[in-house]
Motif scaffolding. Sequence first.
Motif, short mmCIF file in Angstrom:
data_model
loop_
_atom_site.label_atom_id
_atom_site.label_comp_id
_atom_site.label_asym_id
_atom_site.label_seq_id
_atom_site.Cartn_x
_atom_site.Cartn_y
_atom_site.Cartn_z
N ASN A 72 -1.91 0.55 -0.24
CA ASN A 72 -3.27 0.10 -0.55
C ASN A 72 -4.33 0.83 0.27
O ASN A 72 -5.50 0.45 0.26
N ASP A 73 -3.94 1.89 0.95
CA ASP A 73 -4.87 2.74 1.69
C ASP A 73 -5.35 3.84 0.75
O ASP A 73 -4.57 4.73 0.39
N PRO A 74 -6.62 3.83 0.32
CA PRO A 74 -7.07 4.81 -0.68
C PRO A 74 -7.03 6.25 -0.18
O PRO A 74 -6.77 7.17 -0.96
N ILE A 75 -7.27 6.47 1.12
CA ILE A 75 -7.22 7.84 1.66
C ILE A 75 -5.79 8.37 1.63
O ILE A 75 -5.52 9.49 1.18
N LEU A 106 3.67 6.05 -4.19
CA LEU A 106 2.83 4.85 -4.37
C LEU A 106 3.20 3.74 -3.37
O LEU A 106 2.76 2.60 -3.54
N THR A 107 3.97 4.10 -2.36
CA THR A 107 4.56 3.09 -1.47
C THR A 107 3.97 3.17 -0.06
O THR A 107 3.71 4.26 0.46
N LYS A 108 3.80 2.00 0.56
CA LYS A 108 3.23 1.93 1.90
C LYS A 108 4.21 2.52 2.92
O LYS A 108 5.43 2.30 2.82
N PRO A 163 -5.54 -6.26 -1.61
CA PRO A 163 -4.83 -6.98 -0.55
C PRO A 163 -3.41 -6.45 -0.38
O PRO A 163 -2.88 -5.77 -1.27
N PRO A 164 -2.77 -6.73 0.76
CA PRO A 164 -1.35 -6.38 0.89
C PRO A 164 -0.58 -6.96 -0.29
O PRO A 164 -0.76 -8.13 -0.65
N THR A 165 0.22 -6.15 -0.91
CA THR A 165 0.85 -6.53 -2.18
C THR A 165 2.26 -5.99 -2.25
O THR A 165 2.56 -4.90 -1.75
#
Length: 571
Positions: A426-429, A395-397, A465-467
Motif C-alpha cells: 500500500n506504499d504508492p512510491i 504487488l506484495t508488501k 489501509p493495511p490489507t
Amino acid sequence: MVLSEQEQLRRQKRLDLMALGIDPYPAEAYPVSVYAKDILSTYSAEEANFQDVTLAGRLMGFRIMGNASFAELQDASGRIQLYFRRDDLCPGEDKTLYNIVFKKLLDIGDIIGVKGYVFTTQMGEISVHVREFTLLSKALKPLPVVKEAEGQTYDAFSDPEMRYRQRYVDLIVNPSVKDIFIKRAKIISTMRSMFDERGWLEVETPVLQAIHGGASARPFKTHHNTLDMPLYLRIANELYLKRLIVGGFDGVYEFGKMFRNEGMDRTHNPEFTSLEFYVAYKDYHWMMDLTEKIFEKVAQTLHQHTQVMVGENAIEFAGPYPKLSISEAILKYSGVDVDALTEDALRAKCLEFGMEVDEQMGKGKLIDELFGEKVEANLIQPTFIIDYPVEMSPLTKKHRSKEGLVERFELFVNGKEIANAYSELNDPIDQKERFEDQLRLAEKGDDEAMVMDHDFIRSLEYAMPPTSGIGIGIDRLTMLMTNQASIQEVLFFPQMRPEVLKEVSSDSDFVQAGVAEHWIPALQKMGILTLEALKAANPNKLFNDLGGMRKKLKIEAAMPSKDEVIAWIES
C-alpha cells in the motif's frame, strides 16, 4: 446434413404426431407437483401417500408388453419407473393414444409429463401408475444407449471429446457428472455465506480493462470501436478490488471469470473462475488462518468430514497446515540454496537439471521455474509456501523482518497451487518502483510482466489501509473436492478446438451427376457424402454395395445398371 436412419425415422414420427393433431412442442406450462427423488425417499405403501402426482422428465427406457408397459422417467432429481395400462389411458373405444402414440411414436429421449398415483409393483419397485400423459418435447436425435447389468456399465458415453462438446448429452446419460456441478455450486455458496456472515460485500469489477493488471500473464486483446481503443479481457480483478478498499469498504469479494492467453492442459483452461477477496486491517498471517477455516468448512459441507480422497491420496483439510518458505522448500526437495546463488549461478543450476531457461529470465522467474520443477509435485497435503523474493511479487508488501522478501503465501494441495495471498503493498512510491521493475523485465522479453497502472498508483496515494487479499482457483478447488484429475471435468463447457464437420454435397449436386434421388440416401449411408468421394469410388464395389443397401433401406426402385453407376463416377 446427412441424417442417420434413426434421425429420419424420428422426423417422420414428428410429422405423424402432427397429423394426429398432437403438437410435439406445446407452448403451455406443465405444472409439476413432485420430483422422482421425493417419491422414492418418502413414499409409504401403508400411508398410501402420493395418490395424485404430476411429474415431467425424459423417457430413458421402455418395456412394452402388449396392453401394459413400463418406462423409466428421468427428471432433475433422478429416475423413477412408470406403469402404463392401455385401458386406463384410453377408457373408450379409441385406443390411438396407447397403441399408436405411446407404443409407436414415442422414443427414448422424448420429454413427457405424466399424471397418476404411486404404488409398489409385485417386484417391490416404487412406480407411478400413469392415468394420462402429455408429450412435451420430441427428441429428433437418439441418445447414446448406456446399459447397466449386475453393477457393470456397458456402451457408456465416455469419449472425452464427445462429452465436453456435447455436455448436454453427458449430463443426461451420466448422472455422476451432474453431481460434480452440484458440488461446485455448493462450494461457492458455502464460501459466499462465510463472507456474508462477516459483513463483506460481494461486488463486480470490469471484465474489459484498458490495462491488464493484477497478475503476471498474457492477456486476450480486443478493440472497442466507439472509443477506438484496445481493451483486454481481465487476467485478474485485484487492482479494482483494492480501489474499493481505498474507497472505504472493509471487505470485498468477487467470484469472477478470468482470461489468460496461455497454454491448455489438465489443470489450465484459458477461461477460468477465481475468487478474490480483500479485507482491511489484516495481514497474511491472518489470511492463512482464515484460509484453513475456508477449506475445512468446504470439505465438511461437501463430505461431512474433513478428509477427502484425491486419486490415491487422503487429503486432510483440517488445519493447521505446515508452512515452508519458498527457499526452504527448494532446498528441501532439490538441495539448491537459492539465497546463496547469483542470478547467473541459479540459471546454470537450472540448466544442470535439464530445465528450459533463458537469459531473459530474472532471478525471481528462475526461482519460480525451479520451484515448479522440483517442489510442487511433493506438496500433497495442504502446505503454505511463504515469504517469496521481492522480484516474484510486484504487488506484495515487503517482509517486516526479512530483507529481500515479501509477505506472500501460496497454498499447495495435491501438487498444485490452489490459492495465492499477500499482505498487500500500500506504499504508492514502492508500488510505482515495482511497476518500473516490471517494465524493465518486459523490455528484456518477458511477455508476462505487468504494465504500469497510473490510476491504481493514484488510488494508493489517497491511502489504502493495511490489507490482506487472496485469490482462490474455484476450478482447481472443485477438482480437489470432487476427485477429478482434469479441469475439463469441472467446467460445463471447456474451451476446445473447432469441431471438424464432414463436408457434404447437396442432393442437387448428386442429381446433377446423374444419381436418382432415391439412391442418394444409400450413397450417404455408405459414407459417400461428396461428389469427390463418388468420383473416387471403385465402380464394381459401388455397384455391389448398392445391391446390399437397396435391401437394407428397402428401396423399391430397380437397381441401376453397372454402366449407370460408372456414368455417375465419370460425370
